[in-house]
Design a protein around this motif. Structure first.
Motif, PDB file in Angstrom:
ATOM      1  N   ARG C  99       0.823  -1.219   0.000  1.00 21.48           N
ATOM      2  CA  ARG C  99       0.000   0.000   0.000  1.00 21.48           C
ATOM      3  C   ARG C  99       0.861   1.276   0.000  1.00 21.48           C
ATOM      4  N   LEU C 100       1.765   1.337  -0.976  1.00 21.14           N
ATOM      5  CA  LEU C 100       2.658   2.486  -1.076  1.00 21.14           C
ATOM      6  C   LEU C 100       2.261   3.358  -2.272  1.00 21.14           C
ATOM      7  N   PRO C 101       1.940   4.645  -2.030  1.00 23.06           N
ATOM      8  CA  PRO C 101       1.392   5.498  -3.090  1.00 23.06           C
ATOM      9  C   PRO C 101       2.446   6.083  -4.037  1.00 23.06           C
ATOM     10  N   ILE C 102       3.147   5.212  -4.724  1.00 16.53           N
ATOM     11  CA  ILE C 102       4.168   5.640  -5.687  1.00 16.53           C
ATOM     12  C   ILE C 102       3.465   6.030  -6.994  1.00 16.53           C
ATOM     13  N   ALA C 127       0.601  -5.452 -16.782  1.00 15.66           N
ATOM     14  CA  ALA C 127       0.630  -5.073 -15.358  1.00 15.66           C
ATOM     15  C   ALA C 127      -0.751  -4.699 -14.856  1.00 15.66           C
ATOM     16  N   ARG C 128      -1.789  -5.047 -15.625  1.00 14.86           N
ATOM     17  CA  ARG C 128      -3.119  -4.533 -15.263  1.00 14.86           C
ATOM     18  C   ARG C 128      -3.672  -5.146 -13.981  1.00 14.86           C
ATOM     19  N   ASP C 129      -3.224  -6.345 -13.646  1.00 15.40           N
ATOM     20  CA  ASP C 129      -3.811  -7.008 -12.485  1.00 15.40           C
ATOM     21  C   ASP C 129      -2.875  -7.031 -11.283  1.00 15.40           C
ATOM     22  N   CYS C 130      -1.945  -6.084 -11.238  1.00 15.62           N
ATOM     23  CA  CYS C 130      -0.959  -6.118 -10.162  1.00 15.62           C
ATOM     24  C   CYS C 130      -1.362  -5.231  -8.987  1.00 15.62           C
ATOM     25  N   GLY C 131      -2.594  -4.788  -8.957  1.00 12.74           N
ATOM     26  CA  GLY C 131      -3.071  -4.038  -7.787  1.00 12.74           C
ATOM     27  C   GLY C 131      -2.778  -2.554  -7.825  1.00 12.74           C
ATOM     28  N   TRP C 132      -2.294  -2.056  -8.964  1.00 11.36           N
ATOM     29  CA  TRP C 132      -2.056  -0.614  -9.122  1.00 11.36           C
ATOM     30  C   TRP C 132      -3.294   0.048  -9.716  1.00 11.36           C
ATOM     31  N   ILE C 133      -3.366   1.338  -9.519  1.00 11.81           N
ATOM     32  CA  ILE C 133      -4.360   2.150 -10.206  1.00 11.81           C
ATOM     33  C   ILE C 133      -3.750   2.496 -11.564  1.00 11.81           C
ATOM     34  N   ILE C 159      -7.185   5.145   0.254  1.00 10.21           N
ATOM     35  CA  ILE C 159      -6.653   4.353  -0.860  1.00 10.21           C
ATOM     36  C   ILE C 159      -5.227   3.873  -0.584  1.00 10.21           C
ATOM     37  N   ARG C 160      -4.282   4.763  -0.556  1.00 12.71           N
ATOM     38  CA  ARG C 160      -2.867   4.432  -0.363  1.00 12.71           C
ATOM     39  C   ARG C 160      -2.450   3.272  -1.267  1.00 12.71           C
ATOM     40  N   LEU C 161      -2.557   3.521  -2.558  1.00  6.37           N
ATOM     41  CA  LEU C 161      -2.119   2.527  -3.542  1.00  6.37           C
ATOM     42  C   LEU C 161      -1.256   3.225  -4.582  1.00  6.37           C
ATOM     43  N   PRO C 162      -0.339   2.486  -5.194  1.00  4.66           N
ATOM     44  CA  PRO C 162       0.453   3.103  -6.269  1.00  4.66           C
ATOM     45  C   PRO C 162      -0.390   3.300  -7.524  1.00  4.66           C
ATOM     46  N   ALA C 163      -0.006   4.292  -8.310  1.00  6.55           N
ATOM     47  CA  ALA C 163      -0.764   4.587  -9.533  1.00  6.55           C
ATOM     48  C   ALA C 163       0.180   4.789 -10.709  1.00  6.55           C
ATOM     49  N   MET C 164      -0.225   4.281 -11.878  1.00  7.44           N
ATOM     50  CA  MET C 164       0.546   4.577 -13.086  1.00  7.44           C
ATOM     51  C   MET C 164      -0.343   5.305 -14.080  1.00  7.44           C
ATOM     52  N   THR C 165       0.262   6.318 -14.717  1.00  6.63           N
ATOM     53  CA  THR C 165      -0.452   7.031 -15.760  1.00  6.63           C
ATOM     54  C   THR C 165       0.151   6.575 -17.083  1.00  6.63           C
ATOM     55  N   CYS C 166      -0.713   6.302 -18.049  1.00  7.36           N
ATOM     56  CA  CYS C 166      -0.245   5.700 -19.296  1.00  7.36           C
ATOM     57  C   CYS C 166      -0.475   6.646 -20.473  1.00  7.36           C
ATOM     58  N   MET C 167       0.547   6.760 -21.328  1.00  7.54           N
ATOM     59  CA  MET C 167       0.359   7.487 -22.599  1.00  7.54           C
ATOM     60  C   MET C 167       1.140   6.744 -23.676  1.00  7.54           C
ATOM     61  N   ASP C 168       0.714   6.885 -24.912  1.00  4.03           N
ATOM     62  CA  ASP C 168       1.316   6.109 -25.991  1.00  4.03           C
ATOM     63  C   ASP C 168       2.731   6.573 -26.330  1.00  4.03           C
TER      64      ASP C 168
END
Lengths: 97, 319, 393
Positions: C99-102, C127-133, C159-168
């Protein structure tokens, strides 16, 4: 103690109670039990420093009793004990005898 | 003022690894951790590679650590701690923390010599202010005694068993201490729990030096070494007395052997009590004993030469 | 006052990172995200941020160091692409399970083999099912906006979850677009101060991170993680509302384009949505009721909301820029099918795999799909459930 449900477990499994392992007694693992013979003890404290299980108590810089709640009976203390004039200050005895 | 390095004084300190951990009876690793933590008079934050110490000291809700501690995975105790240490520097610079904290990573030989080697090398090269401690028991003990690159020549392990065709491990150990020294870091040392004072002095010295430090500490494992539960300290002492595990340090390029055995014992004194070397004593495997002894001689001679070669000029002149 | 700029996607995300001003960044170069981190490194070395940078020796160590730094108690960022994210894979689960918000800027790129450095979604989907936003972005503006919002979402105390933002990769990361930057002060206030939770560096309260959890408790921890995931969409919406106040730009869980009265529609992620919208306009002019749904919050996937938005359609084509080998359909298709399954009356659903390894997605591809959808809607018959488009036979 009733096991916790999923709503009660700590976020991220982080443990916030330092040293909580003290609640887990490992003394029941023991097959042999160390016995301290105080008159042969020269207070070298080797047993205290070498004990892997923090099961030799110390008080005011001196050796105190074994902590049988945790002692696993490995015998390192007895082997390393220099004793006094050839007489060991720690001997191992079969548990339950 | 630092606590004097006497057991009487040290025993007045709280041991920051508590009882109630689940290492095997007679394991050589907990005394190593205990001595390292006792040596420090600074607050310590530790990381731990997956391995025996890690799985046995922090299970479910039970932690044996009384210092902040993080386990991430097997191969990254160094990288993880480099992150912790960097956050510390960042927050300190911002004035959010003012305490002096020291950072120590613990890893077994598998997590250090093998799978965690890249992570360790990277963290050392980057110059993080941290001490990496390898507790070397010479195999993947946590998963059931598989060969590692720290496994000594000849040893019988579950993945290099002493068979009728291949008699155990045929390669020599990787000399990780020297490899770490080759990183040019300010302090590298080898220690043994049998020489507790030497070990603790080295930890103290390391913690006073800014930058990356590495210590390799032998930690007998009676399960893997096929020995008795009471001989971890004895075997670590024999490792030193036979010069199998020399106690030395390399400080800013100067090599110093810190404990020289009064009388160098034959290697068999170290090998004989261990079941993992039993097959080497069979008549047809005499060559193995010979080869193992030769390797020890070679390394010991080289270490002494290194010591003489790197000694500061004035000391060399005195001798 | 917002500033109008002409910048690349990488430049925009680097700018968002500068404005949020994290405490630590650990990164390793990989095309096409390299340029993002180069720009951020120059902010660090020129004193534009307070961030301490760790120039690690691999992506595995990058995420390992991020985990250590985040657990230590501060705001942490990284960026990567493709093989880099794949090498981080083990650590992604540890970051989320702990639960690290990286916040991670993912510049989407194809996976080897064969080696290819161009844009597709294989890395993010892996990486879609690895528990990240996961927040996906159509263009540089969205990537910039999502990055700023990601901190608020990830660090939210519920929440306290890591998140990734995706762009092409390349298509967005390396193309210059007109966009708006917010004021430094506005972003700083929006992101707010980082709030710590069980920081390792609090030596007065020693905590242990990363215990061994046996079968008696492992499942409870996973269930708790699933529960947190279920709370994410609410937070995403409330953060979006706040973001609208400072930017004037509206964000939801997904974007719809001419969907309300549509009979046929695309579901498509990221940059290809732009091309699709243009073609939709052409078809609307011809009297064909076409529309589009572009997911933004892809993990956790808002199944119910997406199902509601699509249920009235006659035919839908899900375009996947990644395949899920052996699963029969692309990953996005599987999620859309799951969203629609609860409805008795639901659209016919087809799947096209497009644009792999940076293959262009052209208006003619969108036209082809819309024509097929129109035919499917009319006849009620599906020609092919899944096929690759833009591929040579």
């Amino acid at each position: 103690m009733k096991p916790k449900g999923w709503k009660e477990v700590a976020p991220g499994a982080v443990i916030t109670e330092a040293g909580s392992a003290l609640k887990f007694k490992t003394g029941s693992w023991r097959a042999f039990k160390p016995k301290w013979i105080e008159e042969n003890c020269i207070q070298c404290m080797f047993c205290w420093i070498y004990c892997p299980d923090m099961a030799v108590k110390a008080k005011d810089g001196k050796r105190a009793e074994f902590d049988y709640d945790y002692c696993k009976g490995c015998g390192i203390c007895a082997l390393e004990c220099p004793g006094k004039k050839g007489n060991k200050a720690i001997v191992m005895e079969e548990e339950g005898k | 003022m630092a606590t004097p390095l006497s057991l009487k004084e040290l025993s007045k300190k709280e041991v920051l690894l508590t009882a109630g951990h689940r290492m095997c009876s007679g394991c050589g690793a907990p005394p190593v951790v205990k001595m390292v933590l006792l040596a420090s008079d600074y607050p310590v934050v530790a990381s731990n590679a997956t391995g025996c110490i890690e799985v046995s000291t922090c299970i479910s809700e039970y932690t044996a650590w009384k210092i902040p501690w993080i386990h991430n995975a097997f191969e990254n105790a160094a990288a993880t701690l480099s992150g912790v240490e960097t956050m510390y520097r960042s927050l300190k610079k911002q004035g959010k923390i003012d305490k002096e904290i020291k950072f120590i990573a613990f890893g077994g030989d598998g997590g250090t010599y093998d799978i965690g080697f890249q992570s360790l090398s990277g963290a050392m090269e980057r110059g993080h202010d941290m001490l990496y401690i390898c507790y070397d028991n010479g195999a993947y003990m946590n998963t059931g005694i598989q060969r590692s690159s720290a496994t000594p020549f000849g040893a019988d392990t579950t993945t290099c068993p002493a068979g009728s065709v291949i008699p155990g491990k045929l390669q020599q150990r990787k000399d990780l201490t020297k490899i770490m020294a080759a990183h040019g870091i300010p302090y590298v040392a080898q220690a043994s729990p049998s020489s507790w004072s030497d070990l603790m002095k080295k930890v103290r010295k390391a913690l006073e030096i800014k930058g990356p430090k590495f210590m390799n500490i032998i930690a007998p494992c009676n399960r893997g070494w096929r020995s008795r539960t009471d001989d971890a300290i004895l075997l670590s002492r024999l490792a030193v007395e036979t010069c199998y595990w020399p106690l030395y340090e390399i400080e800013n390029g100067v090599t110093r052997v810190t404990v020289k055995p009064k009388e160098k014992k034959p290697l068999v004194d170290f090998l004989k009590p261990q079941g993992r070397f039993k097959h080497m004593f069979a008549p047809e495997n005499e060559w193995m004993l010979k080869q193992a002894q030769e390797e020890v001689e070679k390394n010991w001679e080289r270490l002494l030469k290194e010591e003489a070669f790197t000694a500061p000029k004035e000391e060399a002149a005195k001798e | 006052m917002p500033k109008i700029v002409a910048v690349t996607g990488n430049e925009a995300v680097a700018e968002a990172f500068r404005q949020v001003n994290p405490d630590v960044c650990a990164a390793y170069p990989i095309t096409p995200s390299t340029d993002l981190m180069q720009r951020f490194a120059s902010f660090v070395n020129n004193g534009k941020v307070k961030t301490e940078m760790i120039l690690v020796e691999s992506e595995h160590s990058a995420m390992s160091a991020c985990i250590g730094a985040s657990a230590a108690g501060g705001r942490v960022i990284t960026a990567t692409s493709s093989q880099g994210l794949a090498l981080m894979w083990e650590e992604l689960f540890i970051a989320s399970g702990t639960r690290l918000p990286i916040v991670l800027g993912l510049v989407n790129r194809a996976l080897s083999a064969p080696l290819n450095i161009h844009g597709d979604h294989s890395d993010g989907m892996g990486a879609r099912d690895c528990g990240w936003i996961q927040l996906w972005s159509e263009n540089g503006q969205e990537a910039y906006d999502n990055t700023i919002q990601a901190f608020r979402i990830a660090e939210h105390m519920d929440i306290r979850l890591p998140a990734m933002t995706c762009m092409d990769g390349f298509i967005i990361s390396h193309s210059i677009e007109r966009m708006e930057y917010l004021d430094d002060e506005a972003v700083k206030n929006f992101a707010g101060e980082f709030r710590t939770l069980n920081p390792l560096l609090d030596i007065e309260h020693p905590v242990s991170y990363g215990p061994l959890i046996l079968p008696d408790y492992y499942m409870e921890f996973r269930r708790a993680h699933a529960e947190v995931m279920s709370k994410v969409s609410k937070v995403v919406l409330s953060v979006a509302k706040d973001f609208e106040k400072i930017s004037g730009r509206k964000y939801g869980l997904f974007e719809t384009y001419r969907l309300e009265d549509a009979e046929i529609a695309f579901v498509i992620l990221n940059s290809a949505a732009g091309t699709s919208k243009d073609v939709i306009d052409e078809f609307r002019n011809k009297g064909i009721k076409a529309g589009l749904l572009k997911p933004r919050l892809y993990r956790p996937f808002p199944y119910e909301e997406v199902g509601e938005a699509l249920k009235h359609l006659k035919a839908v084509c899900v375009l996947d820029r990644a395949d899920a080998f052996g699963a029969s359909y692309g990953p996005l298709y599987i999620d859309i099918a799951a969203s629609l399954y609860p409805y008795k009356e639901r659209p016919l659903l087809i799947n096209k795999i497009y644009g792999l390894g940076g293959r262009d997605y052209l208006p003619e591809h969108a036209e082809l799909v819309l024509n097929e959808l129109a035919e499917t809607a009319k006849t009620g018959k599906v020609k092919t459930f899944k096929e690759y488009i833009g591929v040579r036979e």
